[in-house]
Structure formats: structure tokens, C-alpha cells
Scaffold this motif. Structure first.
Motif, PDB file in Angstrom:
ATOM      1  N   ALA A 113       0.842  -1.198   0.000  1.00 25.83           N
ATOM      2  CA  ALA A 113       0.000   0.000   0.000  1.00 25.83           C
ATOM      3  C   ALA A 113       0.874   1.243   0.000  1.00 25.83           C
ATOM      4  CB  ALA A 113      -0.929   0.007   1.208  1.00 25.83           C
ATOM      5  N   LEU A 132      -5.393  -0.885   7.413  1.00 28.30           N
ATOM      6  CA  LEU A 132      -4.367  -1.351   6.485  1.00 28.30           C
ATOM      7  C   LEU A 132      -3.862  -2.739   6.890  1.00 28.30           C
ATOM      8  CD1 LEU A 132      -2.457   1.969   5.864  1.00 28.30           C
ATOM      9  CD2 LEU A 132      -3.374   0.490   4.082  1.00 28.30           C
ATOM     10  N   VAL A 142       3.675  -1.083   3.727  1.00 31.37           N
ATOM     11  CA  VAL A 142       3.075   0.231   3.506  1.00 31.37           C
ATOM     12  C   VAL A 142       4.210   1.215   3.285  1.00 31.37           C
ATOM     13  CG1 VAL A 142       1.715   2.098   4.501  1.00 31.37           C
ATOM     14  CG2 VAL A 142       1.097  -0.268   4.984  1.00 31.37           C
TER      15      VAL A 142
END
Length: 259
Positions: A113, A132, A142
Motif C-alpha cells: 500500500a 491497512l 506500507v
């Protein structure tokens, strides 16, 4: 996530006002793909997510760089999503309406992400981190592209110095950001500084800022905004041969723990 660009005028200006030179976009896209762990497996299928995708610049660029990879861009602004569909449609990119703490994706569905220039707009970062953690597979990463409070150094502060105090209140401190994600089971997996040109000269920078496409510029009063443009125009006149204007960001990579 605060809907910073819900105004259609601002969303419409965002694409041009935040455009990067092609070489800068390519450099950023390659760095993001590499740090998310996909660049070494370009032919493998995978699913990347961008939270707060705006007009979709990185979504389309990542899909183009990584054949076979699916990219989903999520944003709370319908106006921004409309611009994304208009400017950055791609057969392996989908744009969805959603919030950082309520992502419209299945559990464990994503490999990585990206959160670019919007983490300071998220009102409940621990809740977003938990969300997330839900949508990422174990070991998924991430990448947060931001400027932490301790290192605010955008070129914009040279011409609108009052914005520095404003951003010191808005932007996250490094340890705050780490703590927000640590509570959701994320561990640090790299932190670096990366800078690329955003304009070829101060004159070009003035044209960019004149579009008033950043939320911080849109919040200025008319007189304040005009005074900053005048300072920038004067600097451009005295520049002589133009030189590229760099903008630097902190790049934080976090890895989801668990199995």
C-alpha cells in the motif's frame, strides 16, 4: 481522511498543479515499486493499494511499470476520483470511493500500500493503520511518502513563510507516525530521504503554484496568496538561467507482522 479536495475547482486544478516532470515521476514510481517489494517480480500477479490516490498519477504509473499487477486507488473525494478516471484510466487500475479507516477491500487482499502526501489529512491514523493491517497480507508493506514535522523543507515556505507554522501543527512527527502504526502490528522496514525536480525553473514553479492546487495554498487569503506569488516572480526574474527546483520527501516503509 479529511476531504481536502472535494471542491470540483480544486480537484480540477490538482492534476496540472501537482504534475511532475516525466523523469521525476518515473524515478518515484520505480522507488515505490522497489520498496513495496514488487519491482524484482514484474511479471507476477499482485494487488497494490493507494490510500488517498487523488487523481491517480501513481496508480496508473505503478500499473504501467509492473505488468500483471492490479492497482486500486481509494479516495474520499468523488471530485478527485472523477479526475482520476479522466486522466489516469488503466485496464488494471480501479478507483473506489472510501475512507482510510474503512477501506472497501477484502481481508488480506493486498500485497502493498502507498500513502502519498496525505497521511497528515487522516484524522485517526491508528484506525487507518488497523484497517491497512486488515487488508494487507502478512508481510505486506506500507510506503508513506510525506514530510515529517522535524524536516519540513518544501520550496513553498520560501515564498509563503506563514505556511511553515501551519504545517508544523498539521504534519506528523516521526515518532508519532511510527507509534500510530506500531499499535496495529507494523514494524519499520526502512526510512530514507528522496528528492526529485518538480519544476525546471522558478518561473515554471510560479506557474505551478499560481494554479493554487495544494490545499495549503487554497486556504490562504487572496492578499497573502498574491504576495507570495509576487515574491516568487521577483525571484524568477533574478534567477538568470533556470535551474531545476527540487522537492524532498521522507519515505517510510512499514511491514505488517503476523502470519
Amino acid at each position: 481522511m479529511t476531504i481536502a479536495h472535494q471542491d470540483p475547482r480544486l480537484a480540477g486544478a490538482y492534476e496540472r498543479g501537482n504534475a511532475m516532470p516525466a523523469a521525476s515521476l518515473a524515478a518515484w514510481t520505480e522507488l515505490i515499486a522497489d520498496r513495496l517489494g514488487r519491482a524484482e517480480r514484474p511479471g507476477e500477479s499482485g494487488w497494490l493499494l493507494e490510500v488517498g490516490c487523488g487523481t491517480g498519477v501513481f496508480c496508473a504509473a505503478l500499473a504501467e511499470l509492473l505488468p500483471g499487477v492490479r492497482v486500486t486507488g481509494v479516495d474520499p473525494s468523488e471530485a478527485m476520483l472523477a479526475e482520476a478516471a479522466r486522466h489516469h484510466a488503466h485496464p488494471r487500475v480501479e478507483y473506489l470511493h472510501g475512507l482510510a479507516d474503512a477501506l472497501p477491500l477484502p481481508d488480506g487482499s493486498c500485497d502493498g500500500a502507498l500513502i502519498s502526501r496525505v497521511v497528515h489529512h487522516i484524522p485517526d491514523r491508528p484506525a487507518a493503520a488497523r484497517e491497512l493491517a486488515r487488508v494487507l497480507r502478512p508481510g505486506g508493506r506500507v510506503l508513506i511518502r510525506t514530510t515529517v514535522r522535524e524536516r519540513l523543507d518544501s520550496p513553498v515556505y520560501t515564498y509563503w513563510p506563514q505556511l511553515l507554522d501551519t504545517d508544523r501543527r498539521r504534519f506528523c512527527a516521526e515518532q508519532e507516525l511510527l507509534a500510530d502504526f506500531a499499535g496495529a502490528g507494523f514494524v519499520p522496514d526502512g526510512w530514507e530521504s528522496f528528492a526529485q525536480p518538480i519544476a525546471g525553473s522558478l518561473a515554471e514553479l510560479r506557474e505551478r503554484y499560481a494554479l493554487r492546487a495544494e490545499s495549503k495554498l487554497a486556504a490562504l487569503g487572496e492578499a497573502e496568496f498574491a504576495a507570495g506569488l509576487e515574491r516568487l516572480a521577483a525571484a524568477a526574474e533574478g534567477e538568470g538561467e533556470g535551474r531545476p527546483v527540487l522537492e524532498r520527501y521522507d519515505v517510510l516503509v512499514l511491514r505488517r507482522g503476523g502470519r
